[in-house]
Motif scaffolding. Sequence first.
Motif, PDB file in Angstrom:
ATOM      1  N   ASP A  73       0.856  -1.190   0.000  1.00 24.40           N
ATOM      2  CA  ASP A  73       0.000   0.000   0.000  1.00 24.40           C
ATOM      3  C   ASP A  73       0.890   1.239   0.000  1.00 24.40           C
ATOM      4  OD1 ASP A  73      -2.405  -1.365   0.087  1.00 24.40           O
ATOM      5  OD2 ASP A  73      -2.808  -0.942   2.202  1.00 24.40           O
ATOM      6  N   GLU A  74       0.496   2.247  -0.747  1.00 24.20           N
ATOM      7  CA  GLU A  74       1.186   3.530  -0.708  1.00 24.20           C
ATOM      8  C   GLU A  74       0.446   4.426   0.270  1.00 24.20           C
ATOM      9  OE1 GLU A  74       1.832   5.163  -4.610  1.00 24.20           O
ATOM     10  OE2 GLU A  74       3.496   3.764  -4.947  1.00 24.20           O
ATOM     11  N   ILE A  75       1.172   4.867   1.296  1.00 23.04           N
ATOM     12  CA  ILE A  75       0.584   5.642   2.375  1.00 23.04           C
ATOM     13  C   ILE A  75       1.137   7.058   2.317  1.00 23.04           C
ATOM     14  CG2 ILE A  75       0.214   5.768   4.877  1.00 23.04           C
ATOM     15  CD1 ILE A  75      -0.800   3.149   3.520  1.00 23.04           C
ATOM     16  N   GLU A  76       0.251   8.043   2.300  1.00 25.80           N
ATOM     17  CA  GLU A  76       0.700   9.426   2.390  1.00 25.80           C
ATOM     18  C   GLU A  76       0.796   9.780   3.865  1.00 25.80           C
ATOM     19  OE1 GLU A  76      -0.321  14.003   1.071  1.00 25.80           O
ATOM     20  OE2 GLU A  76      -1.781  12.432   0.606  1.00 25.80           O
ATOM     21  N   LEU A  77       2.000  10.111   4.306  1.00 23.11           N
ATOM     22  CA  LEU A  77       2.263  10.488   5.690  1.00 23.11           C
ATOM     23  C   LEU A  77       2.250  12.013   5.770  1.00 23.11           C
ATOM     24  CD1 LEU A  77       5.341   8.147   6.294  1.00 23.11           C
ATOM     25  CD2 LEU A  77       2.905   7.596   6.584  1.00 23.11           C
ATOM     26  N   ARG A  78       1.311  12.565   6.515  1.00 23.71           N
ATOM     27  CA  ARG A  78       1.176  14.016   6.649  1.00 23.71           C
ATOM     28  C   ARG A  78       1.463  14.422   8.095  1.00 23.71           C
ATOM     29  NH1 ARG A  78      -4.719  15.007   3.716  1.00 23.71           N
ATOM     30  NH2 ARG A  78      -4.174  14.036   1.702  1.00 23.71           N
ATOM     31  N   THR A  79       2.135  15.546   8.260  1.00 25.66           N
ATOM     32  CA  THR A  79       2.366  16.089   9.597  1.00 25.66           C
ATOM     33  C   THR A  79       2.439  17.602   9.520  1.00 25.66           C
ATOM     34  OG1 THR A  79       3.722  15.938  11.599  1.00 25.66           O
ATOM     35  CG2 THR A  79       4.909  15.915   9.486  1.00 25.66           C
ATOM     36  N   TRP A  80       2.141  18.243  10.638  1.00 28.20           N
ATOM     37  CA  TRP A  80       2.278  19.686  10.769  1.00 28.20           C
ATOM     38  C   TRP A  80       2.356  20.033  12.249  1.00 28.20           C
ATOM     39  CZ3 TRP A  80      -2.105  17.108   9.549  1.00 28.20           C
ATOM     40  CH2 TRP A  80      -3.262  17.339  10.310  1.00 28.20           C
ATOM     41  N   ILE A  81       2.904  21.212  12.503  1.00 27.60           N
ATOM     42  CA  ILE A  81       3.096  21.709  13.858  1.00 27.60           C
ATOM     43  C   ILE A  81       1.853  22.475  14.287  1.00 27.60           C
ATOM     44  CG2 ILE A  81       4.462  23.310  15.280  1.00 27.60           C
ATOM     45  CD1 ILE A  81       5.970  20.793  14.499  1.00 27.60           C
ATOM     46  N   GLY A  82       1.462  22.265  15.539  1.00 27.35           N
ATOM     47  CA  GLY A  82       0.348  23.004  16.113  1.00 27.35           C
ATOM     48  C   GLY A  82       0.840  24.106  17.030  1.00 27.35           C
ATOM     49  N   PHE A  96      -2.398   9.894   8.269  1.00 29.82           N
ATOM     50  CA  PHE A  96      -1.886   8.991   7.242  1.00 29.82           C
ATOM     51  C   PHE A  96      -3.053   8.499   6.399  1.00 29.82           C
ATOM     52  CE2 PHE A  96       1.678   7.462  10.340  1.00 29.82           C
ATOM     53  CZ  PHE A  96       2.256   8.718  10.313  1.00 29.82           C
ATOM     54  N   TYR A  97      -2.850   8.545   5.065  1.00 30.72           N
ATOM     55  CA  TYR A  97      -3.906   8.200   4.108  1.00 30.72           C
ATOM     56  C   TYR A  97      -3.417   7.148   3.130  1.00 30.72           C
ATOM     57  CZ  TYR A  97      -6.353  12.449   5.554  1.00 30.72           C
ATOM     58  OH  TYR A  97      -7.010  13.409   6.272  1.00 30.72           O
ATOM     59  N   ARG A  98      -4.350   6.327   2.677  1.00 32.38           N
ATOM     60  CA  ARG A  98      -4.071   5.416   1.559  1.00 32.38           C
ATOM     61  C   ARG A  98      -5.082   5.722   0.457  1.00 32.38           C
ATOM     62  NH1 ARG A  98      -7.012   0.528   4.410  1.00 32.38           N
ATOM     63  NH2 ARG A  98      -8.819   0.590   3.067  1.00 32.38           N
ATOM     64  N   ASP A  99      -5.020   4.969  -0.628  1.00 34.50           N
ATOM     65  CA  ASP A  99      -5.944   5.143  -1.759  1.00 34.50           C
ATOM     66  C   ASP A  99      -5.863   6.544  -2.342  1.00 34.50           C
ATOM     67  OD1 ASP A  99      -6.738   2.503  -1.245  1.00 34.50           O
ATOM     68  OD2 ASP A  99      -8.455   3.135  -0.034  1.00 34.50           O
ATOM     69  N   GLY A 100      -4.622   7.006  -2.537  1.00 32.12           N
ATOM     70  CA  GLY A 100      -4.436   8.314  -3.154  1.00 32.12           C
ATOM     71  C   GLY A 100      -4.948   9.471  -2.322  1.00 32.12           C
ATOM     72  N   GLY A 101      -4.880   9.345  -1.013  1.00 28.25           N
ATOM     73  CA  GLY A 101      -5.321  10.422  -0.124  1.00 28.25           C
ATOM     74  C   GLY A 101      -6.795  10.399   0.191  1.00 28.25           C
ATOM     75  N   LYS A 102      -7.498   9.348  -0.221  1.00 27.08           N
ATOM     76  CA  LYS A 102      -8.954   9.286  -0.029  1.00 27.08           C
ATOM     77  C   LYS A 102      -9.371   8.661   1.298  1.00 27.08           C
ATOM     78  CE  LYS A 102      -9.631   8.926  -4.967  1.00 27.08           C
ATOM     79  NZ  LYS A 102      -9.811   7.996  -6.051  1.00 27.08           N
ATOM     80  N   LYS A 103      -8.544   7.746   1.826  1.00 30.54           N
ATOM     81  CA  LYS A 103      -8.937   6.982   3.011  1.00 30.54           C
ATOM     82  C   LYS A 103      -7.963   7.241   4.158  1.00 30.54           C
ATOM     83  CE  LYS A 103     -11.050   3.739   5.380  1.00 30.54           C
ATOM     84  NZ  LYS A 103     -12.365   3.991   5.919  1.00 30.54           N
ATOM     85  N   MET A 104      -8.437   7.955   5.208  1.00 27.63           N
ATOM     86  CA  MET A 104      -7.588   8.149   6.381  1.00 27.63           C
ATOM     87  C   MET A 104      -7.493   6.821   7.131  1.00 27.63           C
ATOM     88  SD  MET A 104      -7.878  10.557   9.781  1.00 27.63           S
ATOM     89  CE  MET A 104      -8.067  12.081   8.905  1.00 27.63           C
TER      90      MET A 104
END
Length: 141
Positions: A73-82, A96-104
Amino acid sequence: MSELYSEIYQVQPHDLDFLGHVNNKSYLDWMEQVAWRHAKSVGISTELQQQLNRILAVHQHQLNYHASCYLNDEIELRTWIGNQIGCCQRERFFEFYRDGGKKMVFSATSVYVCISLDTHKAKKIPQAFITPYQTQKSYQD
């Protein structure tokens, strides 16, 4: 808030547990890796941390598992500072999302505490750890 940082990770065999899906601890590994790469991308290097005798260490994680991931699976790992909390703590968020950013598949909120490298005691977050994130545009703007 800082700009969203993201990268793609492909699930490897070592990420899986005996059930054939990504092991819970792998998500924690991914959090650590993407947080470090985000920091480095804005110029917060190991050398800078050593020079300032400061590092941000995990104080608390709140982890939420939404769906399973599997081998390749290709997982988009997203992060940001609060927000900064007091003088010594700061939030960091992960999704973190899979399915091209569609499924968290995973989300987390973490609190990091700034400590000195030599004593491991809490210290004020240096401006050199704040400004690089502030120069980015927030992805929520």
